[in-house]
Each structure stands twice: as structure tokens, then as C-alpha cells.
Scaffold this active site. Structure first.
Site, short mmCIF file in Angstrom:
data_model
loop_
_atom_site.label_atom_id
_atom_site.label_comp_id
_atom_site.label_asym_id
_atom_site.label_seq_id
_atom_site.Cartn_x
_atom_site.Cartn_y
_atom_site.Cartn_z
N THR A 51 30.03 40.51 -34.91
CA THR A 51 29.52 39.18 -34.92
C THR A 51 28.46 38.95 -33.97
OG1 THR A 51 31.48 38.64 -35.70
CG2 THR A 51 30.15 36.73 -35.10
N THR A 225 30.00 41.05 -17.23
CA THR A 225 30.44 42.38 -17.03
C THR A 225 30.91 42.95 -18.06
OG1 THR A 225 31.05 41.37 -14.57
CG2 THR A 225 32.30 43.40 -15.50
N CYS A 314 40.38 31.59 -48.09
CA CYS A 314 41.04 30.39 -48.44
C CYS A 314 40.80 29.09 -47.51
CB CYS A 314 42.72 30.68 -47.97
SG CYS A 314 43.81 29.78 -49.13
N1 PLP Z 1 29.59 42.54 -40.69
C1 PLP Z 1 30.36 43.00 -41.51
C2 PLP Z 1 29.73 43.57 -42.92
C3 PLP Z 1 31.79 42.86 -41.44
O1 PLP Z 1 32.62 43.54 -42.47
C4 PLP Z 1 32.28 42.51 -40.37
C5 PLP Z 1 34.03 42.50 -40.03
O2 PLP Z 1 34.61 42.30 -40.92
C6 PLP Z 1 31.38 41.91 -39.41
C7 PLP Z 1 29.93 41.73 -39.68
C8 PLP Z 1 31.95 41.44 -38.12
O3 PLP Z 1 32.40 42.25 -37.12
P1 PLP Z 1 33.19 41.93 -35.86
O4 PLP Z 1 34.85 41.50 -36.63
O5 PLP Z 1 33.23 43.21 -34.96
O6 PLP Z 1 32.72 40.57 -35.04
#
Ligand code: PLP
Length: 376
Positions: A51, A225, A314
Site C-alpha cells: 500500500t 528509521t 463486506c
Molecule cells: N496490491 C495488491 C494486488 C494486493 O494484493 C495487496 C494486498 O493484498 C496490496 C496491494 C497491499 O499490500 P500490503 O498489504 O502489503 O499493503
């Protein structure tokens, strides 16, 4: 990771001996991540996960332009979709959400046609997290390159290409030069690494504005950090993936998944398989069971020791059909009965047999309780 959670607690920014030991370990991990991706080590930036990497790439590229146009697909993970929504709502960006076909594939020609004068970025995922569909990134990057040649002649800024490769790194061959991407997001916990750690690949020369400001960490692009044990775990996961064939297409997984797919279709009627037959992650199988809710199936399977995910999110107690499944043309009422089976390298044939034994009576029982089943 364990030594770095216990005795080796040095801060990699400190000049003393224990600090330098942590710095060396972080840089070794960076080399391992770079090697798996075919990148240079200075092109890898550690983050807290997929993310954050996606936000860093999309917002870091877009915000300095103030206004502009971004192209993405309608089946992206919410990490991309919600970031685009924010760029639309608060920063005045225009976003094109490209449609996909029945298998979830983006048509590369559509990317070329969607590019405008104001386009700054294209972001298309490498594999979809619900269906496992692998997108044709090589073809898309070739089209973007051609567009960029014309733009450079017309003195227009180039269009950059980001991919959310959270689902492929470590599980499918990923080489940034073959894919032709400028930025790539990855996450440790999707390929046997720890949670809360990820990385962004940033091709040398790609301009990016930092989102986190503070110290001079990660060459001024991501202050804070470093999560040393997490980084070391991510490095090891990359090293293991590379030893296992660079994230090769696991034949055993493909075989187990095929057994599961055929077994389900043979034993249960009114089933739709949403994962494409080709160009699909080896361990991902998304299936819709008509007249039942995916959540109910997931709960029943959980009681019997099988962990699956239901493809729908959901919200406020009302299950919304998945945006991915509706985008590939699954009717919303059918999409509600979706289940994603994810097979990993530790799964055994007996476990597939077990699922094939317990699933038909679960579906039968749930259908017997379903008003939709009787109204069909
Ligand atoms: N992008 C995709 C295609 C994902 O499947 C996921 C997590 O399920 C993410 C982004 C987000 O990754 P993270 O959970 O490491 O933030």
C-alpha cells in the site's frame, strides 16, 4: 531476522559498530531484492508494504504536476483505486479506469488510445489479487515507449509506467527490464516474507516527490528509521524465491490447482470459474457458487480447517459484490458467491482431496437454506 530482533539492535543510521552492522545487513537485503527483479540496488526503496509503495509511486509522481491525467484499470487493488480516488477528489486529477475482458485482461491498445496530452502516469497491476489474471505489461510498456518517442519530438513530458506487482513478485517471473516498467510495488508477506515490509522499484532517472519528510533515509525518498528485521526478512524471501527459479511458474501448484478446478466442476453444478485458464497465477483459483454467499462458504470451510477468502468486501453488513468480478462481467448476484482458493508451496495433494470431499455437502446444505435456490 531473529538476531536483529535480539542482540543486533543497531540503528542503520548510527556511525558506531552495531549501527554499521545493521546498515550492512540492510544493504545486503537491498541487493537481494534488486537481484530478484533484475534491478540495480540503488533503484530499491524500502517501505512498510504494498500500500505504501503504491501511494509513494502514484502520489509521488502525480502531485508535483498539480493537475493531470492518470490511466489505470477497473480491477486494481484498492491500494491503487483509493489512491486514484484521492488524487481525483483532492488534487484535481482526471483518472481513466480502463475496462477489462471476460478474463480480466486489459487491452494494451486501449492504453495507447487513452493517453492524452496531460497524461503523467499509467498504473496497471501485474496480477490481479482476486482472479490471478496476469496482465500483458510487456505489450503495454511497448505502446507507452512508442508514445514517449512522439512526445519527446513534440517537447511533451514523458508518460511513466507503474505496476502493482504485489501478487507476482516471488511467485511469477518479474524482471523490470523485460516488463519495461519505471516503478514497481511489492510486498513481503505475499511470498513468505514478513508483514509490514515492502519495497518500491524506481528506475534511475524517474522523478519522484517524497511523501514522507524527515531524515535522509532511503536517499531522501522515504524518511524514517528502517524496519531492519523486516527488511532482512524481505531480502531472505527474495533470495529464496530466486533460488527456487526466480519466482518461476510452479508446476506442482499448477497441477494441484487444476485438480481442484476439475474436481469442483465435476462434483458441484452451477459453478463459474473466474480465474483464466492461461495467463494466471499458479496458485489462485476464483470460483462462484450460485445461490450462496461466499462468506458463508468461507465460514463453513474455516470450521473444517480450510482457510479461503470470499471475493467480496463486506460493508455495513451488506456484502457488496467484488468490483473485479463485476468488471469481468459476472452478474452481481452470482459474484456474491465467490470464493478464492490460494494454494501455496506447502499445500499437498491430500489437502486438495480433503477440500473436494467436504465442499459439495457444504454447498448443498447452504443452497438448501437459500431462498434464491428455490426461486431459480
Ligand atoms: N496490491 C495488491 C494486488 C494486493 O494484493 C495487496 C494486498 O493484498 C496490496 C496491494 C497491499 O499490500 P500490503 O498489504 O502489503 O499493503
Amino acid at each position: 531476522m531473529l538476531p536483529y530482533l535480539k542482540g543486533k539492535y543497531g540503528n542503520p543510521s548510527s556511525l558506531h559498530r552495531i549501527g554499521r552492522a545493521s546498515r550492512d545487513a540492510v544493504e545486503e537485503a537491498r541487493r537481494k531484492v534488486a537481484r530478484l527483479l533484475g534491478a540495480e540496488e540503488e533503484e530499491i526503496f524500502f517501505t512498510s508494504g504494498g500500500t505504501e509503495s503504491v501511494n509513494m509511486a502514484l502520489k509521488g509522481m502525480a502531485i508535483p504536476h498539480r493537475r493531470g491525467h492518470i490511466i489505470t484499470s477497473s480491477i486494481e487493488h484498492h491500494a491503487v483505486l483509493s489512491t486514484c480516488r484521492d488524487l481525483e477528489d483532492y488534487y484535481g486529477f482526471k483518472i481513466t479506469y480502463l475496462p477489462v475482458d471476460r478474463h480480466g485482461l486489459v487491452n494494451p491498445e486501449f492504453v495507447g488510445k487513452a493517453i492524452r496530452k496531460s497524461t503523467v502516469l499509467v498504473s496497471i497491476m501485474h496480477a490481479n489479487n482476486e482472479t490471478g489474471t496476469i496482465e500483458p505489461l510487456e505489450e503495454i510498456s511497448k505502446i507507452i515507449k512508442r508514445v514517449n518517442v512522439n512526445r519527446s519530438e513534440a517537447n511533451l513530458p514523458r508518460v511513466y509506467f507503474h505496476t502493482d506487482a504485489v501478487q507476482t513478485v516471488g511467485k511469477w517471473p518479474v524482471d523490470v527490464n523485460i516488463l519495461g516498467v519505471d516503478m514497481l510495488s511489492l510486498s513481503g508477506h505475499k511470498f513468505y516474507g514478513p508483514k509490514g515490509i515492502g519495497a518500491l522499484y524506481l528506475r534511475t532517472g524517474t522523478p519522484l516527490h517524497a511523501l514522507l519528510h524527515g531524515g535522509h533515509h532511503e536517499r531522501n525518498l522515504r524518511a524514517g528509521t528502517e524496519n531492519v528485521p523486516g527488511i532482512i526478512g524481505l531480502g531472505s524471501a527474495c533470495e529464496l524465491a530466486e533460488k527456487g527459479g526466480g519466482g518461476g511458474k510452479d508446476r506442482n501448484l499448477v497441477r494441484l490447482k487444476e485438480k481442484l478446478r476439475r474436481g469442483i466442476l465435476k462434483r458441484i453444478d452451477e459453478v463459474t470459474v473466474n480465474s483464466p485458464p492461461d495467463a494466471c497465477l499458479p496458485g489462485t483459483l476464483n470460483v462462484c457458487f450460485r445461490y450462496v454467499e461466499g462468506e458463508s462458504i468461507a465460514l463453513e470451510l474455516d470450521l473444517k480447517g480450510v482457510s479461503v477468502s470470499s471475493g467480496s468486501a463486506c460493508s455495513a453488513g451488506s456484502p457488496e459484490p467484488s468490483h473485479v468480478l463485476t468488471a469481468i462481467g459476472v452478474e452481481p448476484v452470482v459474484a456474491r458467491g465467490s470464493v478464492r482458493f490460494s494454494l501455496g508451496r506447502n499445500n499437498k495433494e491430500e489437502e486438495v482431496d480433503y477440500v473436494l470431499d467436504i465442499l459439495p455437502p457444504i454447498i448443498r446444505r447452504l443452497r438448501e437454506m437459500s431462498p434464491f435456490y428455490y426461486a431459480r
